[in-house]
Design an enzyme around this catalytic site. Structure first.
Site, PDB file in Angstrom:
ATOM      1  N   GLU A 286       0.877  -1.179   0.000  1.00 25.06           N
ATOM      2  CA  GLU A 286       0.000   0.000   0.000  1.00 25.06           C
ATOM      3  C   GLU A 286       0.902   1.213   0.000  1.00 25.06           C
ATOM      4  OE1 GLU A 286      -3.379   0.154  -0.380  1.00 25.06           O
ATOM      5  OE2 GLU A 286      -2.898  -1.896  -0.929  1.00 25.06           O
ATOM      6  N   CYS A 320      -1.836   9.392   3.537  1.00 20.51           N
ATOM      7  CA  CYS A 320      -1.740   8.978   2.132  1.00 20.51           C
ATOM      8  C   CYS A 320      -2.998   9.417   1.395  1.00 20.51           C
ATOM      9  CB  CYS A 320      -1.555   7.477   2.040  1.00 20.51           C
ATOM     10  SG  CYS A 320      -2.710   6.588   3.069  1.00 20.51           S
TER      11      CYS A 320
END
Ligand code: NAD
Length: 515
Positions: A286, A320
Site C-alpha cells: 500500500e 496517504c
C-alpha cells in the site's frame, strides 16, 4: 456469541471528563519518556548497543524512547524462531486466534487515551487525529477477528453424488510486516494482526520514527495471550534489516505500507527467487497518493472549501489520503479559493499537546526539508496565497500552505509532497476536471463536490481512485465501512479493513473425497 461489528466511536473532547482522561494519558506517557526498549524475539528481550532514538517532532529535544536496533544476525535469529513457531501457530484454532484479537482490543480500549497521548508525543498528532488512529487500531482488531470467524470453515463449493468437495483457507508462513510512521498505531497493528489471525507468524519492522508505540502494542498482544514467537519485534534500518528480510528465502509474504519508492523496491526484490526458496513470495503493498478533490460549478461551495481545507491540513497533510490537489470549475474557482484561504488562516499550528491546536508538526527534519522544498517549487509554479513559512527551531512546524493557479502538469500536481501543501488548479469544465484528476501515476483517494447527479455518476465510473467520496472530504476511511487501498502506483489495492483483506494472507486448499 460475537456481537456484530461496529466501528469504535470518536471521543468528544468538548466534554471535560474526556479532556481530563486525555491529560491523564499525557501524564502517563510522560512518566515513561526516555526509556530503553529491547527487541522481542521468541518472547526474549534483547537489548542492542545500537539504538533508534525516537523524538517528539514538536520538540526535538524530548526523547520518547530508545529502541534496540536489529542487526542482520538478530533478524536471522528472529526469522528462524518465526519459522519454527509457524508449525505450532498454524495449528491453533482460528477461534482461539480471534479471541486474542478481541482481548487485545479490550485492553487498548481501557488504555485508549494513554495510547492516543503517546501518538501525540511520538508522532505529533493533535488529539482528534490521535484518537482516530487509536480507534482505527481497535477497529482492525475487532473487524479482522470477526472476518476470521467467517472464513474459518472455508467457502462452500459444489459436490456431486458420491463425491465430497471442500475449499478451505490455510496460512502462508512467515510474513514480514513493514509499517509507516503516519498511522503508527492503526496501520502497524492492522497489518500485524491480519497476518496473525490468519495463522501466520510475523517479523514486525515498524517505522524508525515511531517504534515506541509498536513496542507498547506488542506488550498488549502478549497480555492478550499471544504465544511467544508469533510476532517478533525487529526494528532496524530499512536498507539493512528490511532488504535482508525481504530477500530471505523463508519469507513467504511481505505486507508493506509506505512510499512508492520503497514499495517498488520491495516488489522487485521479492520477485527474485533466492537459493533455497520454494515458493513465489506474495507482496501486499500500500503506497502513496496524489489525491484530488474536484469541485463542480453546481455545488455547495462552503462544503467544498471546508472539505478541501480539512482534507489537506488534517494531521499536517501527512495522510496517504490527504487532499493535495483541488481541481475547481473555472466558474467557481475564485470563490472557493477565497473561502479556503479564509478558513486556512483560522487554523492554529503548534504543539499538539494543547487541545486547541489544529495542526502539529511534520514528522522529522527530512520531511521538513522536503515539504519546504516543495513550497519553493510552488512559488515558481503558482502563487503561494497563504502559509509558506516553516520553523524547525524547536519542532518541525510548517504553516498550512495553499498554492494557487497551478497548471495541471506542474510538479506540484504530480508528486507526493506529504505535508501541509495543497495546489489549486482551474478546470475548464467537469470533464476537464476528471481528466486532471486522473493525470497522475497514483490512484488512492479522491472526492467530488457536486449537486449534479449526472456528473456524480460520471465520476463514479471515470474517476480512477480506489476510494472515491462524494460531497465530503477525501480522508477518514473507516474499517469495515470504506475498505481502503489504491490503484496504479498507489499499490496492490489490497483494501485494508475490507472483506477480501484476510484472504491475501492465506492460500486456498481444495480437497475432494470419493464417498
Ligand atoms: P517509507 O516508504 O519511507 O517507509 C515505510 C517503511 O518502510 C518504514 O518502516 C521504513 O523503515 C521501511 N523501509 C525503508 N526502506 C526499506 C527497505 N529497503 N526495505 C524494507 N523496508 C524499508 O514511508 P513512510 O515515510 O514511513 O510513510 C509515508 C508514505 O507511506 C507515504 O508515501 C504515504 O502515502 C504512504 N502511506 C500509504 C498508505 C496506504 O494505505 N496506501 C498508508 C499510509 C502511508
Amino acid at each position: 456469541m460475537v456481537i456484530p461489528y461496529k466501528h469504535e466511536p470518536f471521543t468528544n473532547f468538548g466534554l471535560e471528563e474526556n479532556q481530563e482522561q486525555y491529560n491523564q494519558g499525557l501524564a502517563k506517557v510522560s512518566s515513561y519518556l526516555g526509556e530503553k526498549y529491547p527487541l522481542i524475539i521468541g518472547g526474549e528481550r534483547i537489548f542492542t548497543e545500537e539504538q533508534i532514538v525516537s523524538v517528539n517532532p514538536s520538540n526535538h529535544k524530548e526523547v520518547i524512547g530508545s529502541v534496540s536496533k536489529a542487526s542482520r544476525e538478530l533478524a536471522e535469529k528472529a526469522m528462524q524462531i518465526a519459522d519454527t513457531t509457524f508449525n505450532t501457530w498454524k495449528k491453533v484454532k482460528p477461534e482461539v486466534r480471534a479471541d486474542i484479537l478481541f482481548r487485545a482490543a479490550a485492553i487498548i480500549r481501557r488504555r485508549k487515551h494513554e495510547f492516543s497521548a503517546l501518538l501525540t508525543k511520538e508522532a505529533g498528532k493533535p488529539w482528534n487525529e490521535a484518537d482516530a488512529d487509536t480507534a482505527e487500531a481497535i477497529d482492525f482488531l475487532e473487524f479482522y477477528a470477526r472476518q476470521m470467524l467467517q472464513l474459518k470453515d472455508g467457502i462452500p463449493v459444489e459436490s456431486r453424488p458420491g463425491e465430497y468437495n471442500r475449499f478451505n483457507y490455510i496460512p502462508l508462513g512467515v510474513g514480514v510486516v513493514i509499517s509507516p510512521w503516519n498511522f503508527p498505531f492503526a496501520i502497524m497493528a492492522g497489518t500485524t494482526v491480519a497476518a496473525v489471525v490468519t495463522g501466520n507468524t510475523v517479523l514486525l519492522k515498524p517505522a524508525s520514527t515511531t517504534p515506541v508505540v509498536a513496542y507498547k502494542f506488542l506488550e498488549v498482544l502478549e497480555e492478550a495471550g499471544l504465544p511467544a514467537g508469533v510476532v517478533n519485534f525487529v526494528p532496524g534500518s530499512g536498507a539493512e534489516v528490511g532488504d535482508y528480510l525481504v530477500d530471505h528465502p523463508r519469507t513467504r509474504f511481505i505486507s508493506f505500507t509506505g512510499s512508492k519508492e520503497v514499495g517498488i523496491r520491495i516488489y522487485e526484490r521479492a520477485a527474485k527467487v533466492n537459493p533455497g526458496q520454494i515458493w513465489l513470495k506474495r507482496v501486499i503493498a500500500e503506497m502513496g497518493g496524489k489525491d484530488t478533490m474536484v469541485v463542480d460549478k453546481e455545488a455547495d461551495l462552503e462544503l467544498a472549501a471546508k472539505s478541501i481545507v480539512s482534507s489537506a491540513f488534517g494531521f499536517s497533510g501527512q495522510k496517504c489520503s490527504a487532499c493535495s490537489r483541488a481541481v475547481i470549475h473555472q466558474d467557481v474557482y475564485d470563490q472557493v479559493l477565497a473561502r479556503a484561504i479564509e478558513l486556512t488562516n483560522e487554523l492554529t499550528v503548534g504543539n499538539p499537546e494543547d487541545r486547541t491546536t489544529y495542526m502539529g508538526p511534520v514528522n522529522d527534519q527530512a520531511a521538513f526539508n522536503k515539504v519546504m522544498s516543495y513550497v519553493q517549487i510552488g512559488r515558481e509554479e503558482g502563487r503561494v496565497v497563504t502559509g509558506g513559512e516553516g520553523d524547525d527551531s524547536t519542532g518541525w512546524f510548517i504553516k498550512p500552505t495553499i498554492v494557487a493557479d497551478v497548471k495541471e502538469d506542474a510538479r506540484l500536481m504530480k508528486e507526493e509532497i506529504f505535508g501541509p501543501v495543497v495546489a489549486f488548479c482551474k478546470a475548464k469544465d467537469f470533464d476537464h476536471a476528471l481528466e486532471i484528476a486522473n493525470n497522475t501515476e497514483y490512484g488512492l483517494t479522491g472526492a467530488v463536490i457536486s449537486n449534479n447527479r449526472a456528473n456524480i455518476e460520471k465520476a463514479r465510473e471515470d474517476f480512477h481512485a480506489g476510494n472515491l467520496y462524494f460531497n465530503r472530504g477525501c480522508t477518514g476511511a473507516i474499517v469495515g465501512y470504506q475498505p481502503f487501498g489504491g490503484f496504479n502506483m498507489s499499490g496492490t489495492d489490497s483494501k485494508a479493513g475490507g472483506p477480501d483483506y484476510l484472504v491475501l494472507h492465506m492460500q486456498g486448499k481444495t480437497t475432494s473425497e470419493m464417498l
